[in-house]
Design an enzyme around this catalytic site. Sequence first.
Site, PDB file in Angstrom:
ATOM      1  N   ASN A  47     -11.567 129.207  43.068  1.00 41.68           N
ATOM      2  CA  ASN A  47     -12.600 130.227  42.852  1.00 41.68           C
ATOM      3  C   ASN A  47     -13.004 130.955  44.128  1.00 41.68           C
ATOM      4  O   ASN A  47     -13.445 132.103  44.065  1.00 41.68           O
ATOM      5  CB  ASN A  47     -13.833 129.526  42.241  1.00 41.68           C
ATOM      6  CG  ASN A  47     -15.074 130.378  42.317  1.00 41.68           C
ATOM      7  OD1 ASN A  47     -15.251 131.282  41.515  1.00 41.68           O
ATOM      8  ND2 ASN A  47     -15.931 130.111  43.298  1.00 41.68           N
ATOM      9  N   TYR A  53      -8.510 144.033  48.296  1.00 39.24           N
ATOM     10  CA  TYR A  53      -9.092 143.076  47.333  1.00 39.24           C
ATOM     11  C   TYR A  53      -8.264 143.090  46.043  1.00 39.24           C
ATOM     12  O   TYR A  53      -7.888 142.029  45.527  1.00 39.24           O
ATOM     13  CB  TYR A  53     -10.554 143.447  47.044  1.00 39.24           C
ATOM     14  CG  TYR A  53     -11.208 142.540  46.013  1.00 39.24           C
ATOM     15  CD1 TYR A  53     -11.707 141.284  46.382  1.00 39.24           C
ATOM     16  CD2 TYR A  53     -11.325 142.922  44.679  1.00 39.24           C
ATOM     17  CE1 TYR A  53     -12.288 140.434  45.436  1.00 39.24           C
ATOM     18  CE2 TYR A  53     -11.904 142.087  43.733  1.00 39.24           C
ATOM     19  CZ  TYR A  53     -12.391 140.841  44.120  1.00 39.24           C
ATOM     20  OH  TYR A  53     -12.959 140.006  43.172  1.00 39.24           O
TER      21      TYR A  53
HETATM   22  P1  NAP Z   1     -19.987 134.723  45.740  1.00 40.48           P
HETATM   23  O1  NAP Z   1     -21.247 134.554  44.975  1.00 40.48           O
HETATM   24  O2  NAP Z   1     -19.956 135.659  46.895  1.00 40.48           O
HETATM   25  O3  NAP Z   1     -19.489 133.263  46.218  1.00 40.48           O
HETATM   26  C1  NAP Z   1     -18.286 133.147  46.910  1.00 40.48           C
HETATM   27  C2  NAP Z   1     -17.972 131.678  47.130  1.00 40.48           C
HETATM   28  O4  NAP Z   1     -16.705 131.603  47.799  1.00 40.48           O
HETATM   29  C3  NAP Z   1     -19.009 130.989  48.012  1.00 40.48           C
HETATM   30  O5  NAP Z   1     -19.310 129.734  47.466  1.00 40.48           O
HETATM   31  C4  NAP Z   1     -18.280 130.848  49.351  1.00 40.48           C
HETATM   32  O6  NAP Z   1     -18.614 129.658  50.035  1.00 40.48           O
HETATM   33  C5  NAP Z   1     -16.842 130.727  48.889  1.00 40.48           C
HETATM   34  N1  NAP Z   1     -15.898 131.031  49.971  1.00 40.48           N
HETATM   35  C6  NAP Z   1     -15.643 132.222  50.569  1.00 40.48           C
HETATM   36  N2  NAP Z   1     -14.718 132.082  51.521  1.00 40.48           N
HETATM   37  C7  NAP Z   1     -14.365 130.759  51.534  1.00 40.48           C
HETATM   38  C8  NAP Z   1     -13.453 129.987  52.291  1.00 40.48           C
HETATM   39  N3  NAP Z   1     -12.688 130.543  53.254  1.00 40.48           N
HETATM   40  N4  NAP Z   1     -13.343 128.662  52.029  1.00 40.48           N
HETATM   41  C9  NAP Z   1     -14.102 128.082  51.058  1.00 40.48           C
HETATM   42  N5  NAP Z   1     -14.995 128.764  50.320  1.00 40.48           N
HETATM   43  C10 NAP Z   1     -15.119 130.092  50.560  1.00 40.48           C
HETATM   44  O7  NAP Z   1     -18.797 135.196  44.787  1.00 40.48           O
HETATM   45  P2  NAP Z   1     -18.622 135.108  43.192  1.00 40.48           P
HETATM   46  O8  NAP Z   1     -19.091 136.388  42.623  1.00 40.48           O
HETATM   47  O9  NAP Z   1     -19.170 133.839  42.687  1.00 40.48           O
HETATM   48  O10 NAP Z   1     -17.026 135.117  43.102  1.00 40.48           O
HETATM   49  C11 NAP Z   1     -16.269 133.947  42.839  1.00 40.48           C
HETATM   50  C12 NAP Z   1     -14.836 134.360  42.543  1.00 40.48           C
HETATM   51  O11 NAP Z   1     -14.806 135.235  41.405  1.00 40.48           O
HETATM   52  C13 NAP Z   1     -14.157 135.131  43.683  1.00 40.48           C
HETATM   53  O12 NAP Z   1     -12.806 134.749  43.780  1.00 40.48           O
HETATM   54  C14 NAP Z   1     -14.274 136.574  43.230  1.00 40.48           C
HETATM   55  O13 NAP Z   1     -13.293 137.397  43.802  1.00 40.48           O
HETATM   56  C15 NAP Z   1     -14.104 136.427  41.725  1.00 40.48           C
HETATM   57  N6  NAP Z   1     -14.662 137.570  40.991  1.00 40.48           N
HETATM   58  C16 NAP Z   1     -15.985 137.844  41.032  1.00 40.48           C
HETATM   59  C17 NAP Z   1     -16.469 138.950  40.322  1.00 40.48           C
HETATM   60  C18 NAP Z   1     -17.929 139.320  40.322  1.00 40.48           C
HETATM   61  O14 NAP Z   1     -18.254 140.383  39.729  1.00 40.48           O
HETATM   62  N7  NAP Z   1     -18.816 138.556  40.909  1.00 40.48           N
HETATM   63  C19 NAP Z   1     -15.591 139.746  39.590  1.00 40.48           C
HETATM   64  C20 NAP Z   1     -14.232 139.434  39.579  1.00 40.48           C
HETATM   65  C21 NAP Z   1     -13.772 138.323  40.280  1.00 40.48           C
HETATM   66  P3  NAP Z   1     -19.528 129.607  51.386  1.00 40.48           P
HETATM   67  O15 NAP Z   1     -20.669 130.557  51.171  1.00 40.48           O
HETATM   68  O16 NAP Z   1     -19.920 128.173  51.456  1.00 40.48           O
HETATM   69  O17 NAP Z   1     -18.622 130.019  52.534  1.00 40.48           O
END
Ligand code: NAP
Length: 243
Positions: free
Chosen positions: A86, A151
């Site tokens: 994730n 991205y």
């Molecule tokens: P978020 O709230 O910004 O959280 C991102 C998470 O990824 C955090 O827990 C962060 O951990 C972790 N992370 C980032 N870099 C990392 C690394 N190098 N090693 C380990 N952990 C890392 O993002 P989200 O919206 O929940 O997104 C989760 C996933 O869903 C992502 O892959 C994103 O691309 C995908 N996604 C999201 C959306 C959306 O609309 N939100 C849409 C499509 C896809 P730390 O803070 O502890 O570093």
Amino acid sequence: MKTVIITGASRGIGAQTARLFAKNGYATIINYNKSEKDAFALKDELLAQGCCVDLFRADVSVYSECKAMADYVVKKYKRIDVLVNNAGISQIKPLFDVSQDDFDLVMSTNFKSVFNMCKVVSDYMVSQKSGKIINLSSVWGEVGASCESVYCASKAAVVGFTKALAKELGPSNINVNCVAPGFIQTDMNGCLSKDVVDEIIDETPLARVGNPQDVANAILFLADEKSGFITGQVLATSGGWQM
Ligand code: NAP
């Protein structure tokens, strides 16, 4: 007890997925990188509810850190049943402004991390002759978004990798699928104005934005035996936005 590793589970979709798996009886390994406070708070919240949870700090873009996490889980829990890849970051910039470092950071966080984790975990799953891998792509990985070229490419790479691995690992009884969220309300989208969000709601057949629980539900389904004959698929959790 089944064991799940969820990368990037300190916040957002990953944190909600950790809650759901933990409450459904999984030994849940919460991976985090920078948000230590959030990760410890989530662990305490779930321990207080009687769940089995554990924390592991690892930057999943770094292979050796992924290997250390997988080794730790196998040593302590003896198995890895589910891997949820994730962790991810967004990047909104016109190509003109994207530097070599920007490119490397997004590709290594969003795609190399998936390669790293699949490589270290599939070894164990193949010897178990069972496993479920769920990778987070995005609707943007399929349709593209202006000013998010790297991205989108990273998320498209996740889809291709998932399909190839589904073919390779299927004979070992391992399912590999993607979830592709649309707009989900998390920190990742915190920079978008209310006007932009309203526009997305207007364009979404189900007329709302998504929340982390919407995505967590789909991930849990793909980890369950009920989805045992599904592999190599991309399940959109987008309310019908960007079909
Ligand atoms: P978020 O709230 O910004 O959280 C991102 C998470 O990824 C955090 O827990 C962060 O951990 C972790 N992370 C980032 N870099 C990392 C690394 N190098 N090693 C380990 N952990 C890392 O993002 P989200 O919206 O929940 O997104 C989760 C996933 O869903 C992502 O892959 C994103 O691309 C995908 N996604 C999201 C959306 C959306 O609309 N939100 C849409 C499509 C896809 P730390 O803070 O502890 O570093």
